[in-house]
Design an enzyme around this catalytic site. Structure first.
Site, short mmCIF file in Angstrom:
data_model
loop_
_atom_site.label_atom_id
_atom_site.label_comp_id
_atom_site.label_asym_id
_atom_site.label_seq_id
_atom_site.Cartn_x
_atom_site.Cartn_y
_atom_site.Cartn_z
N GLU A 93 2.20 6.37 -7.09
CA GLU A 93 1.13 7.19 -7.66
C GLU A 93 1.41 8.68 -7.47
O GLU A 93 1.30 9.48 -8.41
CB GLU A 93 -0.20 6.82 -7.02
CG GLU A 93 -0.67 5.40 -7.34
CD GLU A 93 -1.85 4.98 -6.48
OE1 GLU A 93 -2.52 5.86 -5.89
OE2 GLU A 93 -2.11 3.76 -6.38
N TYR A 132 0.83 -1.21 0.00
CA TYR A 132 0.00 0.00 0.00
C TYR A 132 0.87 1.26 0.00
O TYR A 132 0.71 2.13 -0.87
CB TYR A 132 -0.95 -0.05 1.19
CG TYR A 132 -1.97 1.07 1.25
CD1 TYR A 132 -2.25 1.88 0.16
CD2 TYR A 132 -2.68 1.31 2.43
CE1 TYR A 132 -3.18 2.91 0.23
CE2 TYR A 132 -3.62 2.33 2.52
CZ TYR A 132 -3.86 3.12 1.42
OH TYR A 132 -4.78 4.14 1.50
#
Length: 254
Positions: free
Chosen positions: A183, A176
């Site tokens: 991103e 994660y």
């Protein structure tokens, strides 16, 4: 997009586990499963998606071995990545027609955020495709989705290996933050090119009397990670403790 990264562990949307995606009842409530036809379809869907992300994983490894470098590996898996990530849009339909017991709104947000990053950022801003940050989120997504879709497949068949369950609710601890970092760095890298080209921006005057600044929009998306990431991450930590502790107790009584 932070939510999308979280799909690995909380997916019933998975993704790191959150999308209520393809075959897991949300929470601890027992819900009636899909009928036999819907189950057969969901098994096929999840098998295909597992195979698709495995193709992406193999493509990355083969490209790395051929080039001897991890730079610009995105180009070797660009087409299957776009195809299978866009294919996740079907998960919204699954929720909408009720064959998967998950929130349509949450699933839509999680799926669309990834699709947005693939098409509206990485695809649209060619200059970022060679950035190492792209490889960072691609690797995180790939491992996450192989585990997630495998989890759904075996769950639908009522033969879920503990190793897959453990991986789904454990590997997000690393995947994660890794995906979110990739991103954010990719969006950041795209900003100067978006501003220079005026990409997707609408300026006044125009007949609709409407303006839109895509550059500012991307900055707002980046800021949104600040409150979303910690909440989702610690929620998944809590879910992991609850689910894996129950699994351990169940194994003791077997």
């Amino acid at each position: 997009m932070a939510a999308a990264a979280a799909t690995a562990a909380s997916k019933g949307n998975g993704g790191g586990g959150g999308r209520a995606g393809a075959g897991e009842a949300s929470g601890s409530r027992k819900k009636k499963g899909p009928g036999p036809l819907a189950t057969a379809y969901l098994v096929i869907y999840n098998v295909v998606m597992t195979a698709g992300w495995l193709v992406i994983a193999v493509g990355l490894v083969r490209a790395y071995l051929a080039k001897g470098s991890y730079h610009s590996l995105y180009y070797s898996i660009e087409k299957p990545l776009k195809f299978f990530q866009t294919g996740a849009l079907l998960e919204i339909l699954h929720c909408a027609i009720g064959i998967v017991p998950s929130s349509v709104v949450l699933t839509s947000f999680q799926v669309m955020s990834r699709v947005f990053l693939i098409w509206a950022v990485t695809h649209s801003v060619k200059e970022v495709q060679s950035e190492d940050s792209v490889l960072l989120f691609v690797i995180a997504w790939t491992i996450t989705e192989i585990i997630r879709y495998s989890f759904y497949t075996f769950s639908l068949l009522n033969h879920l290996p503990y190793l897959i369950k453990w991986a789904r609710y454990t590997l997000f601890i690393v995947l994660y933050p890794m995906g979110v970092s990739g991103e954010l760095l990719t969006i950041y890298a795209a900003l100067p090119f978006v501003r220079q080209a005026g990409l997707y921006s609408i300026s006044l005057p125009n007949k609709y009397n409407f303006s839109f600044d895509y550059y500012a929009f991307l900055i707002l998306i980046m800021i949104s990670y600040i409150p979303i990431f910690p909440q989702l991450y610690f929620h998944m930590i809590h879910q992991r403790r609850k689910i894996l502790s129950h699994a351990e107790e169940h194994k003791k009584f077997e």
